[in-house]
Design an enzyme around this catalytic site. Structure first.
Site, short mmCIF file in Angstrom:
data_model
loop_
_atom_site.label_atom_id
_atom_site.label_comp_id
_atom_site.label_asym_id
_atom_site.label_seq_id
_atom_site.Cartn_x
_atom_site.Cartn_y
_atom_site.Cartn_z
N LYS A 13 -9.57 16.67 74.52
CA LYS A 13 -9.17 16.77 75.70
C LYS A 13 -10.13 15.95 76.69
O LYS A 13 -9.95 15.28 77.42
CB LYS A 13 -9.42 18.27 76.27
N ARG A 87 -7.81 29.20 80.14
CA ARG A 87 -7.88 29.54 78.57
C ARG A 87 -7.08 30.56 78.37
O ARG A 87 -6.61 31.01 77.03
CB ARG A 87 -9.20 29.58 78.11
N ARG A 126 -18.64 15.22 65.77
CA ARG A 126 -18.72 14.77 67.06
C ARG A 126 -20.20 14.48 67.43
O ARG A 126 -20.99 15.48 67.00
CB ARG A 126 -18.01 15.53 67.97
N ARG A 152 -23.81 19.51 69.66
CA ARG A 152 -23.43 20.59 69.99
C ARG A 152 -23.81 21.88 69.14
O ARG A 152 -23.10 21.64 68.00
CB ARG A 152 -21.83 20.78 70.80
N ARG A 163 -14.23 29.24 66.87
CA ARG A 163 -13.47 28.85 68.09
C ARG A 163 -11.83 28.39 67.91
O ARG A 163 -11.19 28.68 68.82
CB ARG A 163 -14.07 27.38 68.60
P1 AP5 Z 1 -13.08 15.70 72.18
O1 AP5 Z 1 -12.40 14.89 73.17
O2 AP5 Z 1 -14.55 15.98 72.44
O3 AP5 Z 1 -12.31 16.95 71.84
P2 AP5 Z 1 -12.27 18.40 73.00
O4 AP5 Z 1 -10.72 18.63 72.78
O5 AP5 Z 1 -12.70 18.18 74.38
O6 AP5 Z 1 -13.08 19.34 72.38
P3 AP5 Z 1 -13.87 20.44 72.97
O7 AP5 Z 1 -14.67 20.90 71.46
O8 AP5 Z 1 -14.93 19.94 74.13
O9 AP5 Z 1 -12.97 21.55 73.37
P4 AP5 Z 1 -13.29 23.00 73.53
O10 AP5 Z 1 -12.18 23.21 74.29
O11 AP5 Z 1 -13.94 23.73 72.36
O12 AP5 Z 1 -14.86 23.00 74.23
P5 AP5 Z 1 -15.36 23.20 75.86
O13 AP5 Z 1 -16.39 22.21 76.23
O14 AP5 Z 1 -13.98 23.32 76.80
O15 AP5 Z 1 -13.09 15.12 70.67
C1 AP5 Z 1 -13.67 15.82 69.71
C2 AP5 Z 1 -13.84 14.67 68.58
O16 AP5 Z 1 -12.89 13.91 68.01
C3 AP5 Z 1 -14.99 13.72 69.12
O17 AP5 Z 1 -15.76 13.16 68.07
C4 AP5 Z 1 -14.09 12.43 69.52
O18 AP5 Z 1 -14.49 11.12 69.47
C5 AP5 Z 1 -12.91 12.56 68.52
N1 AP5 Z 1 -11.65 11.98 68.86
C6 AP5 Z 1 -11.08 12.46 70.09
N2 AP5 Z 1 -9.89 12.05 69.99
C7 AP5 Z 1 -9.54 11.32 68.76
C8 AP5 Z 1 -8.44 10.76 68.19
N3 AP5 Z 1 -7.33 10.30 68.96
N4 AP5 Z 1 -8.61 10.04 66.94
C9 AP5 Z 1 -9.85 10.33 66.34
N5 AP5 Z 1 -10.87 10.94 66.85
C10 AP5 Z 1 -10.66 11.50 68.22
O19 AP5 Z 1 -15.81 24.93 75.81
C11 AP5 Z 1 -17.13 25.08 74.97
C12 AP5 Z 1 -16.98 26.35 75.05
O20 AP5 Z 1 -17.53 26.72 76.63
C13 AP5 Z 1 -16.00 27.48 74.82
O21 AP5 Z 1 -15.86 27.55 73.40
C14 AP5 Z 1 -16.34 28.79 75.34
O22 AP5 Z 1 -17.46 29.30 74.96
C15 AP5 Z 1 -16.78 28.19 76.81
N6 AP5 Z 1 -15.83 27.88 77.82
C16 AP5 Z 1 -15.25 26.77 78.42
N7 AP5 Z 1 -14.24 27.02 79.37
C17 AP5 Z 1 -13.84 28.25 79.37
C18 AP5 Z 1 -12.82 29.10 79.73
N8 AP5 Z 1 -12.14 28.44 80.63
N9 AP5 Z 1 -12.89 30.35 79.58
C19 AP5 Z 1 -13.73 30.93 78.60
N10 AP5 Z 1 -14.95 30.29 78.05
C20 AP5 Z 1 -14.78 28.82 78.31
#
Ligand code: AP5
Length: 212
Positions: A13, A87, A126, A152, A163
């Site tokens: 994402k 979410r 990552r 992270r 997660r």
């Molecule tokens: P990346 O692009 O970083 O993936 P992502 O989907 O953004 O993963 P996140 O871990 O950031 O998502 P998340 O939803 O768990 O975390 P968030 O920050 O929202 O890619 C991942 C890796 O893969 C990278 O190394 C990249 O280089 C590689 N990659 C990407 N595309 C690729 C491809 N095509 N091929 C190969 N490699 C690739 O949330 C964090 C925390 O915050 C949550 O756990 C929760 O505690 C809280 N939180 C956030 N939002 C909410 C909400 N709305 N409600 C409640 N709690 C929330």
């Protein structure tokens, strides 16, 4: 244009949002980034910090409050891309109300599909550059030598499993919610990042990714 990006942790994402937002000229609103910024500046409620580090979900009311303020910022005038929000179904319902109150609506919900084993591998390797926010992968997208890398807390193997479980439980209801509204676009998230971008643009009715 208002787009919602949905997908499990590690589905890409953040990686896709960085490219797509540049293309559409709209801001990326990542609730995860907002929470991490609050954590880094010491303003995050310690309870939420513990929830995040353990891989759980921060309470809906706190997340809805963050979005309510953020979408009124000047840079959101032409639309925005939500990354990681909503979410849960209560968050999705609240978003609909926040948008309706501003005479706005979602154009599309893009879901990135990636298998669980690949997600674990992506998350554990990552790294993010503290200075630029650029996302890297130690194997697929290695960082330059001068990057200031951050690992992270919630990318530790024990938090990653939690997660992914939380995501599966949550999407059981969230995806049908958007499917019923005919907003959901399912995208295969496996392949080079530029290939995935082209698929998303195709699903949104846009042109091919720049440079591809
Ligand atoms: P990346 O692009 O970083 O993936 P992502 O989907 O953004 O993963 P996140 O871990 O950031 O998502 P998340 O939803 O768990 O975390 P968030 O920050 O929202 O890619 C991942 C890796 O893969 C990278 O190394 C990249 O280089 C590689 N990659 C990407 N595309 C690729 C491809 N095509 N091929 C190969 N490699 C690739 O949330 C964090 C925390 O915050 C949550 O756990 C929760 O505690 C809280 N939180 C956030 N939002 C909410 C909400 N709305 N409600 C409640 N709690 C929330």
């Amino acid at each position: 244009m208002i787009i919602v990006l949905v997908g499990p942790p590690g589905s890409g994402k953040g990686t896709q949002a960085q490219v797509l937002c540049k293309k559409y000229g709209i801001p990326q609103i990542s609730t995860g980034d907002m929470l991490r910024a609050a954590k880094a500046s010491g303003t995050l409620d310690p309870q939420y910090r513990a929830i995040m580090d353990a891989g759980g979900l921060v309470p809906d009311a706190a997340m809805i409050g963050l979005i309510d303020k953020r979408i009124d910022a000047d840079d959101c005038k032409n639309g925005f891309m939500l990354d990681g929000f909503p979410r849960t179904v209560p968050q999705a319902e609240a978003l609909e109300q926040l948008l309706a109150a501003r005479s706005l609506r979602i154009d599309a919900v893009v879901q990135l599909d990636v298998s669980r084993s690949l997600l674990e591998e992506r998350l554990i390797h990552r790294r993010t550059d503290k200075k630029s926010g650029q996302i890297y992968h130690l194997v697929y997208s290695p960082p330059p030598p001068d990057a200031e890398l951050e690992h992270r807390a919630d990318d530790r193997p024990e938090a990653v499993g939690k997660r992914l479980d939380a995501y599966e439980a949550m999407t059981a209801a969230l995806l049908p919610y958007y499917e019923d509204k005919a907003l959901l676009r399912r995208i295969d998230g496996v392949g080079a990042p530029a290939e995935v971008t082209s698929r998303v643009l195709g699903a949104l009715g846009g042109s091919q990714a720049e440079g591809s």
